[in-house]
Design a protein around this motif. Structure first.
Motif, PDB file in Angstrom:
ATOM      1  N   ALA A   1       0.918  -1.196   0.121  1.00 47.75           N
ATOM      2  CA  ALA A   1      -0.155  -0.067  -0.060  1.00 47.75           C
ATOM      3  C   ALA A   1       1.027   1.182  -0.005  1.00 47.75           C
ATOM      4  O   ALA A   1       0.498   2.315  -0.739  1.00 47.75           O
ATOM      5  N   ALA A   2       1.797   1.171   0.795  1.00 47.26           N
ATOM      6  CA  ALA A   2       3.047   2.263   0.734  1.00 47.26           C
ATOM      7  C   ALA A   2       3.614   2.616  -0.643  1.00 47.26           C
ATOM      8  O   ALA A   2       3.677   3.789  -0.921  1.00 47.26           O
ATOM      9  N   VAL A   3       3.958   1.520  -1.143  1.00 41.38           N
ATOM     10  CA  VAL A   3       4.444   1.703  -2.606  1.00 41.38           C
ATOM     11  C   VAL A   3       3.519   2.248  -3.585  1.00 41.38           C
ATOM     12  O   VAL A   3       3.929   3.137  -4.300  1.00 41.38           O
ATOM     13  N   LEU A   4       2.317   1.871  -3.476  1.00 38.67           N
ATOM     14  CA  LEU A   4       1.270   2.489  -4.613  1.00 38.67           C
ATOM     15  C   LEU A   4       0.954   3.767  -4.269  1.00 38.67           C
ATOM     16  O   LEU A   4       0.690   4.551  -5.055  1.00 38.67           O
ATOM     17  N   ALA A   5       1.005   4.299  -2.718  1.00 39.16           N
ATOM     18  CA  ALA A   5       0.689   5.479  -2.718  1.00 39.16           C
ATOM     19  C   ALA A   5       1.761   6.458  -3.217  1.00 39.16           C
ATOM     20  O   ALA A   5       1.657   7.548  -3.597  1.00 39.16           O
ATOM     21  N   VAL A   6       3.060   6.050  -3.249  1.00 39.96           N
ATOM     22  CA  VAL A   6       4.122   6.867  -3.810  1.00 39.96           C
ATOM     23  C   VAL A   6       4.115   6.977  -5.144  1.00 39.96           C
ATOM     24  O   VAL A   6       4.419   8.083  -5.740  1.00 39.96           O
ATOM     25  N   ALA A   7       3.661   5.690  -5.795  1.00 39.21           N
ATOM     26  CA  ALA A   7       3.489   5.610  -7.170  1.00 39.21           C
ATOM     27  C   ALA A   7       2.539   6.706  -7.692  1.00 39.21           C
ATOM     28  O   ALA A   7       2.628   7.495  -8.428  1.00 39.21           O
ATOM     29  N   ARG A   8       1.282   6.904  -6.962  1.00 39.22           N
ATOM     30  CA  ARG A   8       0.204   7.672  -7.123  1.00 39.22           C
ATOM     31  C   ARG A   8       0.594   9.296  -6.840  1.00 39.22           C
ATOM     32  O   ARG A   8       0.355  10.088  -7.991  1.00 39.22           O
ATOM     33  N   ARG A   9       1.418   9.266  -6.016  1.00 35.18           N
ATOM     34  CA  ARG A   9       1.729  10.673  -5.615  1.00 35.18           C
ATOM     35  C   ARG A   9       2.662  11.449  -6.815  1.00 35.18           C
ATOM     36  O   ARG A   9       2.278  12.548  -7.171  1.00 35.18           O
ATOM     37  N   TYR A  10       3.504  10.540  -7.145  1.00 38.12           N
ATOM     38  CA  TYR A  10       4.512  11.021  -8.196  1.00 38.12           C
ATOM     39  C   TYR A  10       4.375  10.434  -9.659  1.00 38.12           C
ATOM     40  O   TYR A  10       5.027  10.784 -10.444  1.00 38.12           O
ATOM     41  N   LYS A  11       3.100   9.877  -9.701  1.00 39.62           N
ATOM     42  CA  LYS A  11       2.845   9.253 -11.110  1.00 39.62           C
ATOM     43  C   LYS A  11       4.083   8.655 -11.685  1.00 39.62           C
ATOM     44  O   LYS A  11       4.430   8.565 -12.922  1.00 39.62           O
ATOM     45  N   VAL A  12       4.315   7.636 -10.871  1.00 43.31           N
ATOM     46  CA  VAL A  12       5.453   6.803 -11.388  1.00 43.31           C
ATOM     47  C   VAL A  12       4.987   5.191 -11.544  1.00 43.31           C
ATOM     48  O   VAL A  12       4.323   4.917 -10.823  1.00 43.31           O
ATOM     49  N   PRO A  13       5.338   4.637 -12.647  1.00 45.71           N
ATOM     50  CA  PRO A  13       5.183   3.619 -13.092  1.00 45.71           C
ATOM     51  C   PRO A  13       5.529   2.308 -11.936  1.00 45.71           C
ATOM     52  O   PRO A  13       6.414   2.412 -11.360  1.00 45.71           O
ATOM     53  N   VAL A  14       4.516   1.287 -11.593  1.00 48.70           N
ATOM     54  CA  VAL A  14       5.035   0.129 -10.790  1.00 48.70           C
ATOM     55  C   VAL A  14       4.675  -1.077 -11.535  1.00 48.70           C
ATOM     56  O   VAL A  14       3.785  -1.228 -12.056  1.00 48.70           O
ATOM     57  N   THR A  15       5.849  -2.043 -11.540  1.00 46.82           N
ATOM     58  CA  THR A  15       5.637  -2.925 -12.206  1.00 46.82           C
ATOM     59  C   THR A  15       6.127  -4.387 -11.035  1.00 46.82           C
ATOM     60  O   THR A  15       7.136  -4.518 -10.660  1.00 46.82           O
ATOM     61  N   PRO A  16       5.097  -5.051 -10.965  1.00 47.79           N
ATOM     62  CA  PRO A  16       4.950  -6.042  -9.793  1.00 47.79           C
ATOM     63  C   PRO A  16       6.058  -7.201 -10.532  1.00 47.79           C
ATOM     64  O   PRO A  16       5.744  -7.544 -11.534  1.00 47.79           O
ATOM     65  N   ARG A  17       6.698  -8.253  -9.793  1.00 47.77           N
ATOM     66  CA  ARG A  17       7.552  -9.054 -10.180  1.00 47.77           C
ATOM     67  C   ARG A  17       7.828 -10.127  -9.138  1.00 47.77           C
ATOM     68  O   ARG A  17       7.737  -9.985  -7.892  1.00 47.77           O
ATOM     69  N   GLY A  18       7.531 -11.385  -9.586  1.00 46.16           N
ATOM     70  CA  GLY A  18       7.731 -12.541  -8.630  1.00 46.16           C
ATOM     71  C   GLY A  18       9.214 -12.989  -8.919  1.00 46.16           C
ATOM     72  O   GLY A  18      10.119 -12.045  -8.558  1.00 46.16           O
ATOM     73  N   ALA A  19       9.553 -14.015  -9.520  1.00 47.85           N
ATOM     74  CA  ALA A  19      10.777 -14.545  -9.551  1.00 47.85           C
ATOM     75  C   ALA A  19      11.700 -13.928 -10.939  1.00 47.85           C
ATOM     76  O   ALA A  19      12.883 -14.411 -11.092  1.00 47.85           O
ATOM     77  N   GLY A  20      10.717 -13.386 -11.690  1.00 51.54           N
ATOM     78  CA  GLY A  20      11.409 -12.989 -12.900  1.00 51.54           C
ATOM     79  C   GLY A  20      11.666 -13.975 -13.888  1.00 51.54           C
ATOM     80  O   GLY A  20      12.627 -13.923 -14.584  1.00 51.54           O
ATOM     81  N   VAL A  21      10.965 -15.313 -13.830  1.00 51.38           N
ATOM     82  CA  VAL A  21      11.269 -16.158 -14.722  1.00 51.38           C
ATOM     83  C   VAL A  21      10.126 -16.382 -15.859  1.00 51.38           C
ATOM     84  O   VAL A  21      10.016 -17.388 -16.566  1.00 51.38           O
ATOM     85  N   GLY A  22       9.698 -15.313 -15.895  1.00 55.79           N
ATOM     86  CA  GLY A  22       8.521 -15.178 -17.263  1.00 55.79           C
ATOM     87  C   GLY A  22       8.897 -15.204 -18.565  1.00 55.79           C
ATOM     88  O   GLY A  22      10.193 -14.930 -18.702  1.00 55.79           O
ATOM     89  N   TYR A  23       8.231 -15.726 -19.404  1.00 51.35           N
ATOM     90  CA  TYR A  23       8.847 -15.978 -20.734  1.00 51.35           C
ATOM     91  C   TYR A  23       8.105 -14.951 -21.705  1.00 51.35           C
ATOM     92  O   TYR A  23       8.224 -15.197 -22.944  1.00 51.35           O
ATOM     93  N   SER A  24       7.503 -13.807 -21.211  1.00 56.72           N
ATOM     94  CA  SER A  24       7.031 -12.823 -22.135  1.00 56.72           C
ATOM     95  C   SER A  24       7.104 -11.456 -21.879  1.00 56.72           C
ATOM     96  O   SER A  24       6.787 -10.395 -22.340  1.00 56.72           O
ATOM     97  N   GLY A  25       8.096 -11.409 -21.125  1.00 56.41           N
ATOM     98  CA  GLY A  25       8.623 -10.054 -20.716  1.00 56.41           C
ATOM     99  C   GLY A  25       7.704  -9.201 -19.601  1.00 56.41           C
ATOM    100  O   GLY A  25       7.775  -8.015 -19.367  1.00 56.41           O
ATOM    101  N   GLY A  26       6.672 -10.190 -18.784  1.00 50.07           N
ATOM    102  CA  GLY A  26       5.559  -9.539 -18.033  1.00 50.07           C
ATOM    103  C   GLY A  26       6.183  -8.413 -17.103  1.00 50.07           C
ATOM    104  O   GLY A  26       5.780  -7.594 -16.524  1.00 50.07           O
ATOM    105  N   SER A  27       7.213  -9.013 -16.385  1.00 49.57           N
ATOM    106  CA  SER A  27       7.816  -8.170 -15.134  1.00 49.57           C
ATOM    107  C   SER A  27       9.163  -7.244 -15.629  1.00 49.57           C
ATOM    108  O   SER A  27       9.637  -6.662 -14.652  1.00 49.57           O
ATOM    109  N   ILE A  28       8.979  -6.851 -16.764  1.00 51.17           N
ATOM    110  CA  ILE A  28      10.084  -6.134 -17.197  1.00 51.17           C
ATOM    111  C   ILE A  28       9.420  -4.809 -17.232  1.00 51.17           C
ATOM    112  O   ILE A  28       8.679  -4.157 -17.650  1.00 51.17           O
TER     113      ILE A  28
END
Ligand SMILES: Cc1cc2nc3c(=O)[nH]c(=O)nc-3n(C[C@H](O)[C@H](O)[C@H](O)COP(=O)(O)OP(=O)(O)OC[C@H]3O[C@@H](n4cnc5c(N)ncnc54)[C@H](O)[C@@H]3O)c2cc1C
Length: 468
Positions: free
Chosen positions: A59-86
């Motif tokens: 929630a704190a990260v999303l509040a910062v993202a909203r305030r500064y209009k910064v993109p947020v990209t969720p990521r798990g282990a980063g072993v996706g095969y379609s670039g989803g977490s880039i």
């Protein structure tokens, strides 16, 4: 260096909201979280990497993202095969690997409640200790996270019998970029109250909400299983056999295949003897109670005798089964050595079309003079189609692009899908309009806008206009 201009203010605000120990921005971190399993070709570094340890951090990260209009990209282990977490627009990489607690295994209600960063295999091990079973088994299961599996609606070999991740998600808790928390689903299998938000979030590739808690259905653990490897002197004979197995009510839990180039590559990689007469190999797993498994094994063996299988092996204990799985799970790294770049697709075709599709793609590849390696979950028609190219060879790359589009067009024409489990992400978004032609992509965008009006959550993915 990242893309977002006011990184310093953002970093300061994140440190204030979460504490310094969860916020990283050295070059090593930015580079490490710049890419996923698609490799360096698509890599874009974030401006800052954050490791939440609970929903309040999210929630704190999303509040910062909203305030500064910064993109947020969720990521798990980063072993996706379609670039989803880039993080293609830079900003914050929100990495869930430290939010990895198994919160509850409820043996009476056959369910588990987990944080998104739990590694798939860790959950499986934990529930199996209690005689329970979480069947979804992406080949990446020793590294991939449940959050990444849910966001991609991951599948795997056992999905032929047991279904995909969506079939096991009972409930989700998630945060919208607006700061609202959404809870959808319950601890029961039947629940038709309200819109099914949970199903919308499963497979939404981190573009609609950030998943913070997942309730998964479990099954009783099968009492035993056998695994057979069957080798054929022709791919089409093998795929016809598969079709017979499916129609023959054998109820296998796994039906995997590898074509000759995949077998050759993996044998070379693992330094195993090569048998050139083998043109295709299949893995068939049968699980259940011992009596039933025995009866189905005998029926499988009688089919083997009828169908021109040239060699076969039956693995009845875990050690022998692991050896066969070892072969299958090493195909990806093995074929990656054939050419400098592997264009890794995961098309799906209706099962009646499997033999035709395999022959058609093989023929298209021959005509295009592109090395193509086919393997995958043939039981559910999910054919991993790997185009092997040298990115330095521009002519070869151009031919591969043309071939890929031909394959996707063909798959859509026979009522299959351009992706069965890897998702659209970054790499397949240009091809999405081949599958959706009647305004559905526009509807996707309207749904996105309702969840994320400022396009801050994993922007530039799935259906993005160039520049979105
Ligand atoms: C060798 C290999 C074999 C594979 N085999 C299979 C297979 O058999 N079946 C299969 O389905 N896939 C397979 N994959 C692909 C991949 O492992 C899966 O897509 C997996 O689900 C990715 O998990 P992850 O934790 O790495 O997620 P990531 O790659 O980190 O992220 C994937 C997507 O999920 C989103 N996401 C992650 N966490 C959250 C969250 N908490 N909230 C919202 N969104 C989130 C990200 O934004 C991204 O869009 C394989 C990959 C490799 C490298």
């Amino acid at each position: 260096m990242g893309l977002f201009m006011s990184s310093n203010q953002v970093i300061k605000a994140l440190k204030k909201g979460l504490g310094s120990s969860k916020v990283f921005y050295s070059q090593e971190y930015l580079l490490t979280y710049a890419y996923d399993a698609t490799g360096s070709e698509y890599a874009v570094p974030p401006d800052v990497v954050v490791f939440p340890q609970g929903e309040e951090d999210v929630a704190a990260v999303l509040a910062v993202a909203r305030r500064y209009k910064v993109p947020v990209t969720p990521r798990g282990a980063g072993v996706g095969y379609s670039g989803g977490s880039i993080p293609v627009r830079g900003g914050i990489a929100l990495v869930f690997t430290k939010m990895n607690r198994i919160l509850q295994v409820d043996e009476d209600n056959l369910l588990a409640v987990v944080e998104p960063g739990v590694v798939t295999h860790d959950l499986q091990q934990e529930v199996e200790k209690r005689g329970l079973f979480y069947p979804v088994d992406p080949a990446s299961l020793k590294t991939s996270t449940i959050g990444g599996n849910v966001a991609e609606n991951a599948g795997g070999p056992r999905c032929f019998k047991y279904g995909v991740t969506a079939n096991y998600v009972l409930a989700l808790e998630a945060y919208l970029i607006t700061g609202e928390k959404v809870v959808s689903g319950s601890y029961v299998i039947k629940d038709v109250a309200g819109y099914n938000l949970k199903s919308l979030l499963v497979g939404s590739e981190g573009t609609l909400a950030v998943i913070t808690r997942i309730t998964l259905k479990l099954l009783p653990r099968p009492q035993c299983r056998i695994l057979a490897r069957l080798d054929f002197d022709s791919l089409s004979r093998g795929t016809r056999f598969v079709h017979r197995v499916i129609r023959g009510n054998l109820g296998p839990s796994v039906l995997e295949f590898m074509d000759q180039s995949a077998i050759t590559a993996v044998c070379q990689y693992l330094e195993l003897p090569l048998e050139p007469e083998i043109k295709a190999s299949f893995l068939v797993e049968i699980d259940g109670n011992p009596l039933d498994v025995k009866e189905r094994k005998e029926r499988l063996l009688s089919m083997v005798a009828d169908e021109g299988v040239i060699t076969w092996q039956m693995a009845e204990n875990e050690l022998d089964q692991d050896k066969l799985w070892h072969l299958r799970r090493n195909i990806s790294p093995a074929i990656a050595r054939l050419r400098p770049r592997k264009i890794n697709e995961d098309i799906v075709v209706p099962i009646s079309k499997i033999p035709d599709a395999v022959s058609h793609i093989t023929e298209l590849a021959r005509q295009s003079d592109i090395l193509v390696s086919l393997f995958g979950h043939i039981g559910d028609g999910n054919i991993h189609t790997n185009l092997m190219v040298d990115p330095e060879d521009k002519d070869e790359l151009a031919r591969a692009d043309v071939l890929l589009e031909k394959i996707f067009r063909y798959v859509v024409q026979i009522k299959g899908s351009i992706t069965g489990e890897h998702g659209v992400g970054l790499t397949k978004q240009d091809y999405l309009p081949l599958q959706f032609k009647h305004g559905e992509v526009e509807l996707f965008r309207r749904i996105k806008k309702a969840f994320d009006p400022d396009n801050l959550l994993n922007p530039g993915k799935m259906y993005a206009h160039r520049g979105d």
